[in-house]
Design a protein around this motif. Structure first.
Motif, PDB file in Angstrom:
ATOM      1  N   CYS A   5       1.281  -1.154  -0.321  1.00 34.57           N
ATOM      2  CA  CYS A   5      -0.086  -0.078   0.078  1.00 34.57           C
ATOM      3  C   CYS A   5       0.654   1.263  -0.155  1.00 34.57           C
ATOM      4  CB  CYS A   5      -1.006   0.127   1.579  1.00 34.57           C
ATOM      5  SG  CYS A   5      -2.588  -0.772   0.634  1.00 34.57           S
ATOM      6  N   LYS A   6       2.148   1.612   1.024  1.00 34.85           N
ATOM      7  CA  LYS A   6       2.763   2.560   0.862  1.00 34.85           C
ATOM      8  C   LYS A   6       3.689   2.445  -0.362  1.00 34.85           C
ATOM      9  CE  LYS A   6       4.916   5.512   3.725  1.00 34.85           C
ATOM     10  NZ  LYS A   6       4.288   6.850   3.677  1.00 34.85           N
ATOM     11  N   GLU A   7       3.314   1.574  -0.986  1.00 34.28           N
ATOM     12  CA  GLU A   7       4.609   1.651  -2.211  1.00 34.28           C
ATOM     13  C   GLU A   7       3.310   1.898  -3.366  1.00 34.28           C
ATOM     14  OE1 GLU A   7       7.752  -1.752  -1.788  1.00 34.28           O
ATOM     15  OE2 GLU A   7       6.352  -2.507  -2.711  1.00 34.28           O
ATOM     16  N   ALA A   8       2.150   2.046  -3.306  1.00 32.59           N
ATOM     17  CA  ALA A   8       1.284   2.088  -4.273  1.00 32.59           C
ATOM     18  C   ALA A   8       0.385   3.251  -4.210  1.00 32.59           C
ATOM     19  CB  ALA A   8       0.249   1.744  -4.326  1.00 32.59           C
ATOM     20  N   GLU A   9       1.277   4.451  -3.280  1.00 34.51           N
ATOM     21  CA  GLU A   9       0.519   5.544  -3.319  1.00 34.51           C
ATOM     22  C   GLU A   9       0.910   6.402  -3.918  1.00 34.51           C
ATOM     23  OE1 GLU A   9       1.869   7.647   0.564  1.00 34.51           O
ATOM     24  OE2 GLU A   9       1.377   6.097   2.390  1.00 34.51           O
ATOM     25  N   PRO A  10       1.670   6.655  -4.756  1.00 33.63           N
ATOM     26  CA  PRO A  10       2.193   7.169  -5.717  1.00 33.63           C
ATOM     27  C   PRO A  10       1.039   7.003  -6.876  1.00 33.63           C
ATOM     28  CG  PRO A  10       3.594   6.984  -5.045  1.00 33.63           C
ATOM     29  CD  PRO A  10       3.117   5.998  -4.396  1.00 33.63           C
ATOM     30  N   CYS A  11       0.477   6.113  -7.455  1.00 37.42           N
ATOM     31  CA  CYS A  11      -0.401   5.388  -8.417  1.00 37.42           C
ATOM     32  C   CYS A  11      -1.051   6.159  -8.018  1.00 37.42           C
ATOM     33  CB  CYS A  11      -0.241   3.824  -8.463  1.00 37.42           C
ATOM     34  SG  CYS A  11       1.142   3.435  -8.119  1.00 37.42           S
ATOM     35  N   TRP A  12      -2.093   6.564  -7.117  1.00 36.47           N
ATOM     36  CA  TRP A  12      -3.262   6.991  -7.555  1.00 36.47           C
ATOM     37  C   TRP A  12      -3.870   7.680  -7.908  1.00 36.47           C
ATOM     38  CZ3 TRP A  12      -5.543   2.503  -6.553  1.00 36.47           C
ATOM     39  CH2 TRP A  12      -5.443   1.000  -5.464  1.00 36.47           C
ATOM     40  N   ALA A  13      -2.563   8.968  -7.507  1.00 40.16           N
ATOM     41  CA  ALA A  13      -2.397  10.224  -8.886  1.00 40.16           C
ATOM     42  C   ALA A  13      -3.502   9.819  -9.861  1.00 40.16           C
ATOM     43  CB  ALA A  13      -1.673  10.920  -8.498  1.00 40.16           C
ATOM     44  N   SER A  14      -2.564   8.456 -11.135  1.00 38.69           N
ATOM     45  CA  SER A  14      -2.281   8.409 -11.798  1.00 38.69           C
ATOM     46  C   SER A  14      -3.555   6.871 -12.657  1.00 38.69           C
ATOM     47  CB  SER A  14      -1.252   8.165 -12.444  1.00 38.69           C
ATOM     48  OG  SER A  14      -0.869   7.337 -11.529  1.00 38.69           O
ATOM     49  N   CYS A  15      -4.078   6.872 -11.533  1.00 35.23           N
ATOM     50  CA  CYS A  15      -5.400   6.284 -11.699  1.00 35.23           C
ATOM     51  C   CYS A  15      -6.419   6.569 -12.461  1.00 35.23           C
ATOM     52  CB  CYS A  15      -5.985   5.361 -10.218  1.00 35.23           C
ATOM     53  SG  CYS A  15      -4.786   3.881  -9.916  1.00 35.23           S
ATOM     54  N   PRO A  16      -7.824   6.032 -12.806  1.00 35.38           N
ATOM     55  CA  PRO A  16      -9.011   6.830 -12.719  1.00 35.38           C
ATOM     56  C   PRO A  16      -9.953   6.475 -11.976  1.00 35.38           C
ATOM     57  CG  PRO A  16      -8.687   4.763 -13.843  1.00 35.38           C
ATOM     58  CD  PRO A  16      -7.139   4.350 -13.378  1.00 35.38           C
ATOM     59  N   ASP A  17     -10.817   7.611 -12.139  1.00 34.28           N
ATOM     60  CA  ASP A  17     -11.581   7.675 -11.005  1.00 34.28           C
ATOM     61  C   ASP A  17     -12.512   6.123 -11.079  1.00 34.28           C
ATOM     62  OD1 ASP A  17     -10.848  10.072 -10.175  1.00 34.28           O
ATOM     63  OD2 ASP A  17     -12.925  11.144 -11.873  1.00 34.28           O
ATOM     64  N   LEU A  18     -12.576   5.460 -10.037  1.00 33.43           N
ATOM     65  CA  LEU A  18     -12.953   4.266 -10.161  1.00 33.43           C
ATOM     66  C   LEU A  18     -14.667   4.273  -9.159  1.00 33.43           C
ATOM     67  CD1 LEU A  18     -10.072   2.174  -8.055  1.00 33.43           C
ATOM     68  CD2 LEU A  18     -11.019   2.125 -10.508  1.00 33.43           C
ATOM     69  N   PRO A  19     -15.525   3.570  -9.435  1.00 32.71           N
ATOM     70  CA  PRO A  19     -16.703   3.991  -8.714  1.00 32.71           C
ATOM     71  C   PRO A  19     -16.926   3.405  -8.232  1.00 32.71           C
ATOM     72  CG  PRO A  19     -16.515   2.378 -11.226  1.00 32.71           C
ATOM     73  CD  PRO A  19     -15.503   2.772 -11.054  1.00 32.71           C
ATOM     74  N   GLY A  20     -17.634   4.115  -7.392  1.00 36.35           N
ATOM     75  CA  GLY A  20     -17.493   3.879  -6.126  1.00 36.35           C
ATOM     76  C   GLY A  20     -16.442   4.191  -4.651  1.00 36.35           C
ATOM     77  N   THR A  21     -16.147   5.802  -5.543  1.00 38.65           N
ATOM     78  CA  THR A  21     -14.891   5.552  -4.228  1.00 38.65           C
ATOM     79  C   THR A  21     -15.360   8.034  -4.735  1.00 38.65           C
ATOM     80  OG1 THR A  21     -13.636   6.555  -6.204  1.00 38.65           O
ATOM     81  CG2 THR A  21     -13.186   4.068  -5.674  1.00 38.65           C
ATOM     82  N   SER A  22     -14.571   8.405  -3.703  1.00 34.51           N
ATOM     83  CA  SER A  22     -14.428   9.394  -4.170  1.00 34.51           C
ATOM     84  C   SER A  22     -13.278  10.376  -4.772  1.00 34.51           C
ATOM     85  CB  SER A  22     -14.354   9.927  -2.346  1.00 34.51           C
ATOM     86  OG  SER A  22     -14.283  10.068  -1.217  1.00 34.51           O
ATOM     87  N   MET A  23     -12.333   9.636  -5.380  1.00 33.53           N
ATOM     88  CA  MET A  23     -10.953   9.516  -5.476  1.00 33.53           C
ATOM     89  C   MET A  23     -11.274  10.829  -6.650  1.00 33.53           C
ATOM     90  SD  MET A  23      -9.306   6.361  -7.201  1.00 33.53           S
ATOM     91  CE  MET A  23      -7.985   6.999  -7.464  1.00 33.53           C
TER      92      MET A  23
END
Length: 70
Positions: free
Chosen positions: A52-70
């Motif tokens: 999870c810690k290593e994946a943190e920078p990934c979320w900024a480039s991920c698409p908006d996921l259904p059911g999330t508030s990204m």
């Protein structure tokens, strides 16, 4: 692109969500939108085999996921 992998990693690391529903909606959006599909593919590569810690920078480039508030 692996929507199930993205949704389960998000659920594990960020906030609990219905991964089955998220995966289904993510796949539908990817089928309808090539930009979303490209973003999801890059996101899948980024979060694969990371903590999870290593994946943190990934979320900024991920698409908006259904059911999330990204």
């Amino acid at each position: 692109m692996d929507c199930a992998k993205i949704c389960s990693k998000y659920s594990e690391c960020i906030e609990d969500l219905d991964t089955i529903s998220c995966t289904s909606e993510c796949e539908d959006q990817a089928d309808a939108d090539s930009g979303y599909q490209e973003s999801a593919a890059a996101c899948t590569e980024c979060v694969s085999d990371r903590t999870c810690k290593e994946a943190e920078p990934c979320w900024a480039s991920c698409p908006d996921l259904p059911g999330t508030s990204m």
